[in-house]
Design a protein around this motif. Structure first.
Motif, PDB file in Angstrom:
ATOM      1  N   GLY A 268      -7.210  -0.635 -11.104  1.00 51.95           N
ATOM      2  CA  GLY A 268      -7.623  -0.195  -9.697  1.00 51.95           C
ATOM      3  C   GLY A 268      -7.827  -1.811  -8.890  1.00 51.95           C
ATOM      4  O   GLY A 268      -8.162  -1.257  -7.596  1.00 51.95           O
ATOM      5  N   GLN A 269      -7.596  -2.778  -9.219  1.00 53.92           N
ATOM      6  CA  GLN A 269      -7.913  -3.850  -8.729  1.00 53.92           C
ATOM      7  C   GLN A 269      -6.622  -4.727  -8.464  1.00 53.92           C
ATOM      8  O   GLN A 269      -6.814  -6.201  -8.476  1.00 53.92           O
TER       9      GLN A 269
ATOM     10  N   THR B 274       0.771  -1.370  -0.084  1.00 51.43           N
ATOM     11  CA  THR B 274       0.134   0.136   0.059  1.00 51.43           C
ATOM     12  C   THR B 274       0.874   1.200  -0.066  1.00 51.43           C
ATOM     13  O   THR B 274       0.213   2.177  -0.257  1.00 51.43           O
TER      14      THR B 274
ATOM     15  N   THR C  70       0.904   7.736  -8.865  1.00 50.21           N
ATOM     16  CA  THR C  70      -0.504   8.015  -8.983  1.00 50.21           C
ATOM     17  C   THR C  70      -0.913   7.634 -10.261  1.00 50.21           C
ATOM     18  O   THR C  70       0.133   7.917 -11.422  1.00 50.21           O
TER      19      THR C  70
ATOM     20  N   SER D 163      -7.670   6.980  -3.282  1.00 53.06           N
ATOM     21  CA  SER D 163      -7.724   5.674  -2.933  1.00 53.06           C
ATOM     22  C   SER D 163      -7.016   5.615  -1.656  1.00 53.06           C
ATOM     23  O   SER D 163      -5.971   6.044  -1.447  1.00 53.06           O
ATOM     24  N   SER D 164      -6.943   4.405  -1.022  1.00 49.53           N
ATOM     25  CA  SER D 164      -6.420   3.912   0.071  1.00 49.53           C
ATOM     26  C   SER D 164      -6.092   2.396   0.037  1.00 49.53           C
ATOM     27  O   SER D 164      -7.251   1.872  -0.457  1.00 49.53           O
TER      28      SER D 164
ATOM     29  N   ARG E 247      -1.576   3.978  -7.787  1.00 54.66           N
ATOM     30  CA  ARG E 247      -2.846   4.114  -7.259  1.00 54.66           C
ATOM     31  C   ARG E 247      -3.525   5.451  -8.050  1.00 54.66           C
ATOM     32  O   ARG E 247      -3.160   6.335  -8.072  1.00 54.66           O
ATOM     33  N   ALA E 248      -5.152   5.127  -7.840  1.00 55.25           N
ATOM     34  CA  ALA E 248      -6.027   6.002  -8.237  1.00 55.25           C
ATOM     35  C   ALA E 248      -6.077   7.221  -7.201  1.00 55.25           C
ATOM     36  O   ALA E 248      -5.787   6.873  -6.139  1.00 55.25           O
TER      37      ALA E 248
ATOM     38  N   ASP F  73      -7.127  -0.780  -2.360  1.00 56.46           N
ATOM     39  CA  ASP F  73      -8.074  -0.558  -3.345  1.00 56.46           C
ATOM     40  C   ASP F  73      -7.289   0.514  -4.289  1.00 56.46           C
ATOM     41  O   ASP F  73      -6.684   1.326  -3.696  1.00 56.46           O
ATOM     42  N   GLY F  74      -7.929   0.722  -5.446  1.00 56.89           N
ATOM     43  CA  GLY F  74      -7.453   1.768  -6.538  1.00 56.89           C
ATOM     44  C   GLY F  74      -6.056   1.463  -6.981  1.00 56.89           C
ATOM     45  O   GLY F  74      -5.465   2.273  -7.606  1.00 56.89           O
TER      46      GLY F  74
END
Length: 395
Positions: free
Chosen positions: A227-228, A135, A140, A175-176, A171-172, A179-180
């Motif tokens: 995002g997955q 994470t 981004t 998001s956090s 990541r998007a 996710d994303g």
């Protein structure tokens, strides 16, 4: 689960041990360390063309040998023994699993054959430099038109300065957690990518800093749905921990061998210092650490094989998070302990440039922290065990 090597696996180990003893001796390692690329391109071509190592766990349909993670671990243990300087770990253990687990058939057909033949090296870029969890990303990805625009800075990318392919995690915005998160397969010479080497303690493994400045990538670069990819990245990092654990086991074995050989030659009070009982005890403790590390590494490699195999046992594959964390913690500490003991057992020459123990010590210290320190992995194990249902409890 069978822990004895097959005849084929024994042959792989013996050929790797013999080959690397010739081509990755101390002089070769030091020459590679001093080069900007960090490895000898001619040797890399021999590893791929003559030995076929870059293809070992790539499916035959994509130009590989179709072998498993245990065979990969056997090679890594021998590479760790000889401190092999090459983009093998970055390509085979970080980038290739992402393609195998997350790539489409078209993506695997495009990228895996050149990796298998050695004409393409690859690297995984994900960390912001603030941790090793899936994470803690440094980039981004914003959807734009038929593709995505990537921005950010990625740190501690193994052999990222010379790789031809980058697997980038981003990541998007907003998001956090897991996710994303998306993974992208991007040619490293794409406009918008800046790369430079990062000075490190361990000069045998080059790390790069990568900057993404409005890098546009088409949707075809996505590994899996947008995002997955959080769980995919997590699985790739777990596999990389197992691979690093196997390499660390080889390093621990080699510093033990170097120490025993030196103690048999070094004379004190008219006899070899290997005859002193106190030093025998220290060598025996090192051997115990090595054997425990080897058991943890190969158990995790067997679990990793089930996780990579589409037809693998799901129950065994589910053990990968704990097996990877255990192997990384055990092998990282064993290697560092043995490397530190080797310097002590070599006496005053142990940390001099002319002798090799300091090279292993630096690799051990850097590798212990890379992909998470032992304490961090033990916290993950403890959390998983404490959160697991106890006897009589409902899951």
């Amino acid at each position: 689960m069978e822990f004895a090597f097959s005849d084929e696996q024994d042959m792989i180990r013996e050929s790797a041990e013999s080959f690397l003893a010739d081509v990755s001796d101390s002089a070769a390692v030091r020459a590679a360390m001093a080069s900007e690329l960090g490895h000898d391109p001619a040797l890399w071509q021999r590893l791929c063309g003559e030995m076929g190592w870059s293809a070992i766990h790539i499916p035959e349909a994509h130009g590989g040998l179709g072998l498993g993670f245990v065979e990969l671990a056997i090679l890594l243990e021998q590479m760790g023994r000889r401190l092999l300087c090459s983009p093998f770990f970055a390509t085979a253990c970080l980038a290739t699993p992402a393609l195998l687990l997350g790539g489409s058939e078209a993506q695997r057909s495009r990228w895996l054959p050149p990796i298998a033949e050695g004409s393409l090296t690859a690297a995984l870029a994900f960390s912001a430099g603030r941790g090793w969890d899936a994470t803690t990303l440094g980039a981004t990805a914003r959807a734009e038109g038929e593709g995505f625009v990537l921005n950010g800075e990625l740190a501690q990318v193994v052999d990222g300065h010379g790789a031809g392919l980058l697997i980038v995690a981003a990541r998007a915005p907003g998001s956090s957690g897991l996710d994303g998160i998306s993974l992208f397969a991007v040619a490293a010479d794409s406009p918008g990518i800046g790369r430079w080497l990062t000075p490190t303690l361990d000069q045998t493994r080059k790390l790069a800093h990568i900057e993404l400045n409005n890098l546009y990538v088409p949707v075809e670069a996505l590994l899996g749905p947008a995002g997955q990819a959080g769980a995919l990245l997590q699985r790739v990092l777990q596999l990389a921990c197992v691979a690093l654990a196997a390499e660390q086991t080889g390093g621990a074995q080699q510093v033990l061998d170097l120490s025993v050989a030196y103690m048999q030659e070094r004379q004190q009070f008219g006899r070899p210092i290997a005859s002193f009982q106190a030093l025998k005890h220290r060598a025996a403790d090192m051997m115990l650490q090595v054997e425990c590390a080897r058991s943890a590494a190969y158990y995790a490699a067997c679990v990793a094989q089930e996780a990579l195999d589409p037809a693998g046992d799901p129950a065994v594959a589910a053990e990968l998070p704990l097996a990877a964390a255990l192997a990384k913690a055990e092998c990282g500490e064993a290697f560092f302990h043995c490397a530190a003991e080797s310097i002590q057992l070599h006496g005053g020459v142990g940390f001099t440039w002319e002798y090799d123990p300091h090279l292993y010590f630096k690799r051990a210290r850097a590798g212990e922290a890379f992909l998470g320190a032992p304490s961090w992995h033990r916290e993950r194990i403890a959390a998983a065990l404490l959160d697991a249902p106890q006897a009589g409890e409902q899951p």
